[in-house]
Each structure stands twice: as C-alpha cells, then as structure tokens.
Enzyme design. Structure first.
Site, PDB file in Angstrom:
ATOM      1  N   HIS A   1      95.868  82.269  24.193  1.00  0.00           N
ATOM      2  CA  HIS A   1      94.571  81.790  23.707  1.00  0.00           C
ATOM      3  C   HIS A   1      94.038  82.657  22.571  1.00  0.00           C
ATOM      4  O   HIS A   1      93.536  82.140  21.574  1.00  0.00           O
ATOM      5  CB  HIS A   1      93.530  81.777  24.841  1.00  0.00           C
ATOM      6  CG  HIS A   1      93.514  80.514  25.634  1.00  0.00           C
ATOM      7  ND1 HIS A   1      93.268  79.275  25.082  1.00  0.00           N
ATOM      8  CD2 HIS A   1      93.694  80.296  26.954  1.00  0.00           C
ATOM      9  CE1 HIS A   1      93.310  78.352  26.030  1.00  0.00           C
ATOM     10  NE2 HIS A   1      93.578  78.939  27.183  1.00  0.00           N
TER      11      HIS A   1
ATOM     12  N   CYS B   1      94.781  74.052  31.836  1.00  0.00           N
ATOM     13  CA  CYS B   1      93.909  74.883  31.015  1.00  0.00           C
ATOM     14  C   CYS B   1      92.505  74.303  31.050  1.00  0.00           C
ATOM     15  O   CYS B   1      92.341  73.094  30.906  1.00  0.00           O
ATOM     16  CB  CYS B   1      94.437  74.915  29.582  1.00  0.00           C
ATOM     17  SG  CYS B   1      93.429  75.909  28.472  1.00  0.00           S
ATOM     18  N   LEU B   2      91.508  75.163  31.247  1.00  0.00           N
ATOM     19  CA  LEU B   2      90.130  74.682  31.337  1.00  0.00           C
ATOM     20  C   LEU B   2      89.686  74.011  30.041  1.00  0.00           C
ATOM     21  O   LEU B   2      88.777  73.186  30.057  1.00  0.00           O
ATOM     22  CB  LEU B   2      89.185  75.843  31.682  1.00  0.00           C
ATOM     23  CG  LEU B   2      89.432  76.514  33.036  1.00  0.00           C
ATOM     24  CD1 LEU B   2      88.487  77.691  33.226  1.00  0.00           C
ATOM     25  CD2 LEU B   2      89.286  75.512  34.178  1.00  0.00           C
TER      26      LEU B   2
ATOM     27  N   HIS C   1      99.345  83.273  29.441  1.00  0.00           N
ATOM     28  CA  HIS C   1      98.582  82.075  29.070  1.00  0.00           C
ATOM     29  C   HIS C   1      97.297  82.474  28.328  1.00  0.00           C
ATOM     30  O   HIS C   1      96.978  81.900  27.280  1.00  0.00           O
ATOM     31  CB  HIS C   1      98.261  81.257  30.331  1.00  0.00           C
ATOM     32  CG  HIS C   1      97.431  80.032  30.088  1.00  0.00           C
ATOM     33  ND1 HIS C   1      97.891  78.748  30.317  1.00  0.00           N
ATOM     34  CD2 HIS C   1      96.156  79.886  29.647  1.00  0.00           C
ATOM     35  CE1 HIS C   1      96.935  77.883  30.005  1.00  0.00           C
ATOM     36  NE2 HIS C   1      95.861  78.554  29.606  1.00  0.00           N
ATOM     37  N   GLU C   2      96.592  83.458  28.871  1.00  0.00           N
ATOM     38  CA  GLU C   2      95.331  83.879  28.242  1.00  0.00           C
ATOM     39  C   GLU C   2      95.584  84.599  26.918  1.00  0.00           C
ATOM     40  O   GLU C   2      94.821  84.444  25.962  1.00  0.00           O
ATOM     41  CB  GLU C   2      94.529  84.778  29.193  1.00  0.00           C
ATOM     42  CG  GLU C   2      94.132  84.116  30.515  1.00  0.00           C
ATOM     43  CD  GLU C   2      93.494  82.752  30.343  1.00  0.00           C
ATOM     44  OE1 GLU C   2      92.749  82.546  29.365  1.00  0.00           O
ATOM     45  OE2 GLU C   2      93.767  81.855  31.170  1.00  0.00           O
TER      46      GLU C   2
ATOM     47  N   GLY D   1      91.767  82.258  34.871  1.00  0.00           N
ATOM     48  CA  GLY D   1      91.682  83.054  33.656  1.00  0.00           C
ATOM     49  C   GLY D   1      90.794  82.344  32.651  1.00  0.00           C
ATOM     50  O   GLY D   1      90.627  81.131  32.719  1.00  0.00           O
TER      51      GLY D   1
ATOM     52  N   GLN E   1      87.691  80.168  24.377  1.00  0.00           N
ATOM     53  CA  GLN E   1      87.336  79.013  25.213  1.00  0.00           C
ATOM     54  C   GLN E   1      85.832  78.865  25.412  1.00  0.00           C
ATOM     55  O   GLN E   1      85.374  77.829  25.883  1.00  0.00           O
ATOM     56  CB  GLN E   1      88.024  79.117  26.587  1.00  0.00           C
ATOM     57  CG  GLN E   1      89.537  79.083  26.498  1.00  0.00           C
ATOM     58  CD  GLN E   1      90.152  79.093  27.869  1.00  0.00           C
ATOM     59  OE1 GLN E   1      90.410  80.161  28.430  1.00  0.00           O
ATOM     60  NE2 GLN E   1      90.387  77.928  28.439  1.00  0.00           N
TER      61      GLN E   1
HETATM   62 NI    NI Z   1      93.872  78.037  29.028  1.00  0.00          NI
END
Ligand code: NI
Length: 185
Positions: free
Chosen positions: A144, A98-99, A140-141, A45, A50
C-alpha cells in the site's frame, strides 16, 4: 476517531507514500485513529494511503486471526518508514482482501518470510523478521505505501473476472458495511 476508508479509484492508493518525519504533528492521534478505523472495518491491517494520507505508516493486528493456541504469535504493531530488506522462503498462496477494495477477494502468492527495518511511534529503529500470517499482512500493507494493490498480483484470468466490478468501483458504484469514501471521477 473512525476515518472513512478510501476505496479503489482514488489516486492516493497508487502513489508511493512519503516518509514520516520525527516531528510529524499529532502522530499518536493518527496511530490511534488508524487502529480504530481498522478495527471498525474488521481489518487486520491498515495503511495511511487508505485513509487518504500518502505517508509511510501502517498498523497491523494479526492477534485477531490467530487460533487460540497461537495468539502469542500474533502481532499488534505500528510500522513507520518501513523498508523491506529481504523476502525469502517458499512463496505460498492465500486468499486476500482489502478494505479499500470491498467485496473482492483472490489468491495472492507471496514469499513466506520478510525482513524489514522500521521505526516505532517513538522513532526507535528495529530490524525484524516475520513469517506466516504476520509476513503476509506486512507485505500487503507495505505494498500500500508503495502504491500497489493486491489485485495487481492476481492471476490474469481472475483479474479479467473482477475488472467489471473494479470499473464500477472506480466510477463510484460501491458499498461496504463500514465507513468509506467513494471516488467521484
Ligand atoms: Ni489493503
């Protein structure tokens, strides 16, 4: 186009993102770039904050992580202007990463089922319910675009254990095996 992923420290990751208007310029390109960026970083995701964009849009591909016999249960989808209506079911714990927070993982508890409204790239509106891994990635997204990160949901002891790494990250001391944009305080 692969975009650099903004890492922990950037204020954009802590902001509530703005809705996307239906005349948003080059929305198709943005979506394509977000998918490319997510796949390049081996993510499931990716949300617009991000990549430094405080907008309410995220992409998800859980097909990648489903077992062979469950592939059809995975989703590859863009969610624009989503609104979570309800979270139900027994909370369950799963180790998330998480990226935007490279090299940190931890158990996060989330409700098992999520119902949300959103529009797709053509601004068609949907109300859908997801469970399991699909729900988790969406939650999760969604966090964000609400300016929240999974590390805020870790147990207090775990939070303590990673604080040093986080401080270093926010001070610009971080590497990843994909393209990142490091915060320079
Ligand atoms: Ni993340």
């Amino acid at each position: 186009m692969i975009m650099p992923i903004y890492v922990y420290g950037f204020p954009v990751l802590k902001k509530v993102a703005e809705p996307i208007s239906n005349d948003y310029p080059e929305l198709g390109d943005l979506i394509e770039n977000m998918y490319q960026t997510m796949y390049n970083a081996k993510g499931v995701g990716l949300a617009a904050p991000q990549v430094g964009l405080s907008k309410r849009i995220f992409v998800v591909d859980t097909i990648q992580v489903m077992k062979e016999e469950d592939k059809h249960k995975g989703i590859k989808k863009v969610f624009i202007n989503p609104q979570i209506l309800e979270e139900t079911g027994n909370p369950w714990s799963y180790e998330e990463g998480c990226l935007s927070i490279p090299n940190i993982h931890g158990d996060v508890e989330r409700p098992a089922v999520v119902t949300l409204t959103y529009v797709d790239e053509n601004f068609n509106e949907f109300t859908e319910t997801y469970e399991g891994m699909n729900a988790r990635v969406i939650q999760h997204e969604y966090d964000h675009i609400q300016g929240k990160l999974f590390i805020e949901k870790l147990k207090p002891l775990k939070k303590k254990l990673i604080q040093g790494k986080l401080n270093k990250m926010a001070a610009g001391n971080v590497t990843a095996d994909y393209k990142i944009k490091v915060f320079k305080p």
